[in-house]
Design a protein around this motif. Structure first.
Motif, PDB file in Angstrom:
ATOM      1  N   LEU A  21      -6.942  11.662  -1.124  1.00  0.00           N
ATOM      2  CA  LEU A  21      -5.306  10.681  -0.942  1.00  0.00           C
ATOM      3  C   LEU A  21      -6.189   9.069  -1.007  1.00  0.00           C
ATOM      4  O   LEU A  21      -5.782   8.117  -1.380  1.00  0.00           O
ATOM      5  CB  LEU A  21      -5.033  11.120   1.239  1.00  0.00           C
ATOM      6  N   VAL A  22      -7.732   8.981  -0.405  1.00  0.00           N
ATOM      7  CA  VAL A  22      -7.868   7.581  -0.237  1.00  0.00           C
ATOM      8  C   VAL A  22      -8.890   7.674  -1.816  1.00  0.00           C
ATOM      9  O   VAL A  22      -8.207   6.062  -2.680  1.00  0.00           O
ATOM     10  CB  VAL A  22      -9.378   7.800   1.263  1.00  0.00           C
ATOM     11  N   LEU A  23      -8.935   8.042  -2.521  1.00  0.00           N
ATOM     12  CA  LEU A  23      -9.369   8.035  -3.764  1.00  0.00           C
ATOM     13  C   LEU A  23      -8.258   7.858  -4.538  1.00  0.00           C
ATOM     14  O   LEU A  23      -8.158   7.012  -5.104  1.00  0.00           O
ATOM     15  CB  LEU A  23      -9.620   9.589  -4.377  1.00  0.00           C
ATOM     16  N   TRP A  24      -7.309   8.492  -4.894  1.00  0.00           N
ATOM     17  CA  TRP A  24      -6.045   8.453  -5.360  1.00  0.00           C
ATOM     18  C   TRP A  24      -5.493   7.126  -4.779  1.00  0.00           C
ATOM     19  O   TRP A  24      -4.903   6.249  -5.882  1.00  0.00           O
ATOM     20  CB  TRP A  24      -5.001   9.543  -5.353  1.00  0.00           C
ATOM     21  N   LEU A  25      -5.411   6.132  -4.098  1.00  0.00           N
ATOM     22  CA  LEU A  25      -4.784   5.208  -3.225  1.00  0.00           C
ATOM     23  C   LEU A  25      -5.451   3.818  -4.620  1.00  0.00           C
ATOM     24  O   LEU A  25      -5.132   2.786  -4.516  1.00  0.00           O
ATOM     25  CB  LEU A  25      -4.570   4.882  -1.935  1.00  0.00           C
ATOM     26  N   THR A  26      -6.858   4.342  -4.081  1.00  0.00           N
ATOM     27  CA  THR A  26      -7.847   3.030  -4.236  1.00  0.00           C
ATOM     28  C   THR A  26      -7.516   3.163  -5.997  1.00  0.00           C
ATOM     29  O   THR A  26      -6.968   2.349  -7.251  1.00  0.00           O
ATOM     30  CB  THR A  26      -8.902   3.663  -5.310  1.00  0.00           C
ATOM     31  N   VAL A  27      -8.015   4.220  -6.757  1.00  0.00           N
ATOM     32  CA  VAL A  27      -7.393   4.283  -8.283  1.00  0.00           C
ATOM     33  C   VAL A  27      -5.855   3.827  -8.658  1.00  0.00           C
ATOM     34  O   VAL A  27      -5.710   2.714  -9.264  1.00  0.00           O
ATOM     35  CB  VAL A  27      -7.070   5.494  -8.785  1.00  0.00           C
ATOM     36  N   LEU A  28      -4.952   4.443  -8.064  1.00  0.00           N
ATOM     37  CA  LEU A  28      -3.236   3.511  -8.505  1.00  0.00           C
ATOM     38  C   LEU A  28      -3.643   2.131  -8.044  1.00  0.00           C
ATOM     39  O   LEU A  28      -2.810   1.533  -8.612  1.00  0.00           O
ATOM     40  CB  LEU A  28      -2.536   4.306  -7.046  1.00  0.00           C
ATOM     41  N   ALA A  29      -4.328   1.890  -6.995  1.00  0.00           N
ATOM     42  CA  ALA A  29      -4.337   0.218  -6.476  1.00  0.00           C
ATOM     43  C   ALA A  29      -5.184  -0.299  -7.737  1.00  0.00           C
ATOM     44  O   ALA A  29      -4.716  -1.487  -8.042  1.00  0.00           O
ATOM     45  CB  ALA A  29      -4.633   0.240  -5.269  1.00  0.00           C
ATOM     46  N   LEU A  30      -5.823  -0.363  -8.940  1.00  0.00           N
ATOM     47  CA  LEU A  30      -7.005  -0.603  -9.750  1.00  0.00           C
ATOM     48  C   LEU A  30      -5.376  -0.259 -11.395  1.00  0.00           C
ATOM     49  O   LEU A  30      -6.308  -1.480 -11.994  1.00  0.00           O
ATOM     50  CB  LEU A  30      -7.915   0.370 -10.003  1.00  0.00           C
ATOM     51  N   LEU A  31      -5.036   0.614 -11.183  1.00  0.00           N
ATOM     52  CA  LEU A  31      -4.161   0.089 -12.405  1.00  0.00           C
ATOM     53  C   LEU A  31      -3.033  -0.560 -12.457  1.00  0.00           C
ATOM     54  O   LEU A  31      -2.929  -1.526 -11.530  1.00  0.00           O
ATOM     55  CB  LEU A  31      -2.996   1.903 -11.948  1.00  0.00           C
ATOM     56  N   PRO A  32      -3.096  -1.282 -13.546  1.00  0.00           N
ATOM     57  CA  PRO A  32      -2.276  -2.700 -13.922  1.00  0.00           C
ATOM     58  C   PRO A  32      -1.128  -2.480 -13.024  1.00  0.00           C
ATOM     59  O   PRO A  32      -0.735  -1.800 -13.111  1.00  0.00           O
ATOM     60  CB  PRO A  32      -2.466  -2.278 -15.558  1.00  0.00           C
ATOM     61  N   GLY A  33      -1.523  -4.033 -13.113  1.00  0.00           N
ATOM     62  CA  GLY A  33       0.530  -4.462 -12.322  1.00  0.00           C
ATOM     63  C   GLY A  33       0.287  -3.836 -10.766  1.00  0.00           C
ATOM     64  O   GLY A  33       1.084  -4.491 -10.361  1.00  0.00           O
ATOM     65  N   GLN A  34      -0.781  -3.849 -10.173  1.00  0.00           N
ATOM     66  CA  GLN A  34      -0.774  -2.981  -9.082  1.00  0.00           C
ATOM     67  C   GLN A  34      -1.745  -3.886  -8.371  1.00  0.00           C
ATOM     68  O   GLN A  34      -3.381  -3.751  -9.114  1.00  0.00           O
ATOM     69  CB  GLN A  34      -1.497  -2.060  -8.808  1.00  0.00           C
ATOM     70  N   SER A  35      -2.170  -5.595  -7.427  1.00  0.00           N
ATOM     71  CA  SER A  35      -3.127  -5.705  -6.645  1.00  0.00           C
ATOM     72  C   SER A  35      -3.449  -4.594  -5.448  1.00  0.00           C
ATOM     73  O   SER A  35      -4.415  -5.138  -4.885  1.00  0.00           O
ATOM     74  CB  SER A  35      -2.265  -7.276  -6.397  1.00  0.00           C
ATOM     75  N   SER A  36      -1.768  -3.914  -4.685  1.00  0.00           N
ATOM     76  CA  SER A  36      -2.376  -3.480  -3.750  1.00  0.00           C
ATOM     77  C   SER A  36      -1.357  -2.153  -4.054  1.00  0.00           C
ATOM     78  O   SER A  36      -0.512  -2.303  -4.538  1.00  0.00           O
ATOM     79  CB  SER A  36      -2.544  -4.195  -2.544  1.00  0.00           C
ATOM     80  N   ILE A  37      -1.500  -0.820  -2.540  1.00  0.00           N
ATOM     81  CA  ILE A  37      -0.821  -0.149  -2.301  1.00  0.00           C
ATOM     82  C   ILE A  37       0.084  -0.719  -1.545  1.00  0.00           C
ATOM     83  O   ILE A  37      -0.046  -1.040  -0.109  1.00  0.00           O
ATOM     84  CB  ILE A  37      -1.732   0.989  -2.193  1.00  0.00           C
ATOM     85  N   PRO A  38       1.568  -1.549  -1.615  1.00  0.00           N
ATOM     86  CA  PRO A  38       2.134  -1.614  -0.036  1.00  0.00           C
ATOM     87  C   PRO A  38       2.030  -0.039   0.695  1.00  0.00           C
ATOM     88  O   PRO A  38       2.586   0.829   0.469  1.00  0.00           O
ATOM     89  CB  PRO A  38       3.680  -1.447  -0.208  1.00  0.00           C
ATOM     90  N   ALA A  39       2.430  -0.245   2.471  1.00  0.00           N
ATOM     91  CA  ALA A  39       1.925   0.643   3.005  1.00  0.00           C
ATOM     92  C   ALA A  39       2.148  -0.006   4.795  1.00  0.00           C
ATOM     93  O   ALA A  39       1.693  -1.001   4.214  1.00  0.00           O
ATOM     94  CB  ALA A  39       1.347   1.473   2.827  1.00  0.00           C
ATOM     95  N   GLU A  40       2.198   1.007   4.711  1.00  0.00           N
ATOM     96  CA  GLU A  40       2.185   0.514   6.013  1.00  0.00           C
ATOM     97  C   GLU A  40       0.683   0.490   6.754  1.00  0.00           C
ATOM     98  O   GLU A  40       0.414   1.123   6.781  1.00  0.00           O
ATOM     99  CB  GLU A  40       3.371   2.022   7.387  1.00  0.00           C
ATOM    100  N   THR A  41       0.821  -0.972   7.766  1.00  0.00           N
ATOM    101  CA  THR A  41      -0.607  -0.962   8.186  1.00  0.00           C
ATOM    102  C   THR A  41      -1.103  -0.704   9.699  1.00  0.00           C
ATOM    103  O   THR A  41      -1.756  -1.391  10.267  1.00  0.00           O
ATOM    104  CB  THR A  41      -1.307  -1.808   6.841  1.00  0.00           C
ATOM    105  N   GLY A  42       0.102  -0.303  10.666  1.00  0.00           N
ATOM    106  CA  GLY A  42      -0.231  -0.258  11.637  1.00  0.00           C
ATOM    107  C   GLY A  42      -0.396   0.336  12.609  1.00  0.00           C
ATOM    108  O   GLY A  42      -1.213   1.362  11.704  1.00  0.00           O
ATOM    109  N   LEU A  43      -0.441   1.186  13.571  1.00  0.00           N
ATOM    110  CA  LEU A  43      -0.981   2.806  14.309  1.00  0.00           C
ATOM    111  C   LEU A  43       0.180   3.660  14.168  1.00  0.00           C
ATOM    112  O   LEU A  43      -0.689   4.441  14.471  1.00  0.00           O
ATOM    113  CB  LEU A  43      -0.903   1.741  15.712  1.00  0.00           C
ATOM    114  N   GLY A  44       1.611   4.217  13.442  1.00  0.00           N
ATOM    115  CA  GLY A  44       1.690   5.042  12.543  1.00  0.00           C
ATOM    116  C   GLY A  44       1.333   5.847  12.129  1.00  0.00           C
ATOM    117  O   GLY A  44       0.496   5.489  10.982  1.00  0.00           O
ATOM    118  N   LEU A  45       1.740   6.854  12.055  1.00  0.00           N
ATOM    119  CA  LEU A  45       1.325   8.157  11.073  1.00  0.00           C
ATOM    120  C   LEU A  45       1.257   8.025   9.759  1.00  0.00           C
ATOM    121  O   LEU A  45       0.745   8.452   8.639  1.00  0.00           O
ATOM    122  CB  LEU A  45       1.193   9.474  11.608  1.00  0.00           C
ATOM    123  N   ALA A  46       2.353   6.909   9.089  1.00  0.00           N
ATOM    124  CA  ALA A  46       2.692   6.130   8.284  1.00  0.00           C
ATOM    125  C   ALA A  46       2.010   5.933   7.671  1.00  0.00           C
ATOM    126  O   ALA A  46       2.408   5.960   5.936  1.00  0.00           O
ATOM    127  CB  ALA A  46       4.232   5.981   7.640  1.00  0.00           C
TER     128      ALA A  46
END
Length: 287
Positions: A21-46
């Motif tokens: 999961l972490v590897l895929w999030l990193t790869v997707l964030a590196l693809l053209p047009g992506q500077s980050s992966i928009p996602a929940e950053t709080g305490l929830g399991l999301a």
């Protein structure tokens, strides 16, 4: 299969799912047009990073059930120069620390997602953990495990579970990944599954030709053979479902999330079958 290995089935699969999961999030964030992966950053399991951290933390706790005396576990890290187990313990610590830092930084900054620079240390630590995890099982006196299939199988499982989890999180809206990137993830999942079918079939043929001795497991008959055939059927079904979603061209919205729950379930079941086959193949030669 030895009963104590059941905890290792969960440990290896859950850890590899977390790494994937972490590897895929990193790869997707590196693809053209992506500077980050928009996602929940709080305490929830999301929060995908918190989910990955909890997954490997629970997996580590369960792995202690494999130890004869868990109190002696801290001593295992003393032999980094010669012991793969010591290196694995170090790698687990580094991976969890990197995930924890990524989680805390994004949470405290109230960031809208995770930049690849924040994920990269955890991704590198995850690769280190995957390497040491494979090394633990390359034991000369255990012929079924002492082959290139062990690191290859662990790597394919990591990529497969990571891609399936990303697809599920993306289609359910837990991470805001562009549909075009989800298509990349889906295509990669289909390719990885095909590679697993080829690698699994080749390894099965290798095991069936192996002389296991009078009390060794029978790979060409009985329960292990049925489990292998069941896994192949699950993988073929997973490939078919993944390709059907890709061909449809519009199946990555939340309204189609049920298909990705099914795909994720098929992937998890086939990886579970594969790991049970791995530990069920155990037999030792020599001293």
């Amino acid at each position: 299969m030895r009963k104590r290995d059941l905890s290792l089935v969960f440990f290896t699969l859950a850890s590899q799912c977390s790494i994937g999961l972490v590897l895929w999030l990193t790869v997707l964030a590196l693809l053209p047009g992506q500077s980050s992966i928009p996602a929940e950053t709080g305490l929830g399991l999301a929060n995908p990073v918190l989910f990955a951290l909890l997954l490997v933390a629970v997996a580590t706790a369960v792995s202690f059930l494999h130890l004869g005396n868990p109190v002696n576990a801290p001593r295992a890290i003393r032999n980094l120069a010669t012991s793969w187990l010591s290196r694995e313990i170090l790698a687990i610590g580094l991976y969890k620390l990197a995930l924890f830092v990524a989680f805390v930084v994004a949470w405290q900054a109230q960031a809208p997602g995770f930049a690849w620079t924040l994920l990269a240390p955890a991704a590198l630590a995850g690769l280190f953990l995957l390497w040491t995890m494979s090394g633990v099982y390359l034991v000369v006196t255990v012929p079924p495990w002492n082959s290139a299939h062990t690191p290859l199988g662990f790597t394919l499982t990591t990529g497969c579970l990571g891609a399936a989890t990303c697809l599920l999180l993306g289609t359910t809206g837990n991470i805001a990944i562009d549909p075009s990137l989800l298509e990349v993830c889906g295509a990669a999942l289909a390719i990885i599954l095909v590679l697993e079918i080829v690698a699994g079939s080749a390894n099965q043929r290798r095991l069936e030709r192996m002389d296991t001795g009078f009390r060794g497991p029978g790979f060409d008959r009985g329960g292990l053979r049925l489990l292998f055939l069941g896994r192949m059927a699950l993988m073929v079904a997973s490939v078919g479902l993944a390709l059907s979603v890709l061909v449809s061209g519009n199946g990555f919205g939340q309204e189609h999330a049920a298909w990705f729950y099914l795909l994720f379930t098929l992937v998890v079941l086939q990886e579970l079958a594969g790991r049970l086959l791995f530990y069920g193949s155990y037999f030792r030669v020599g001293l």
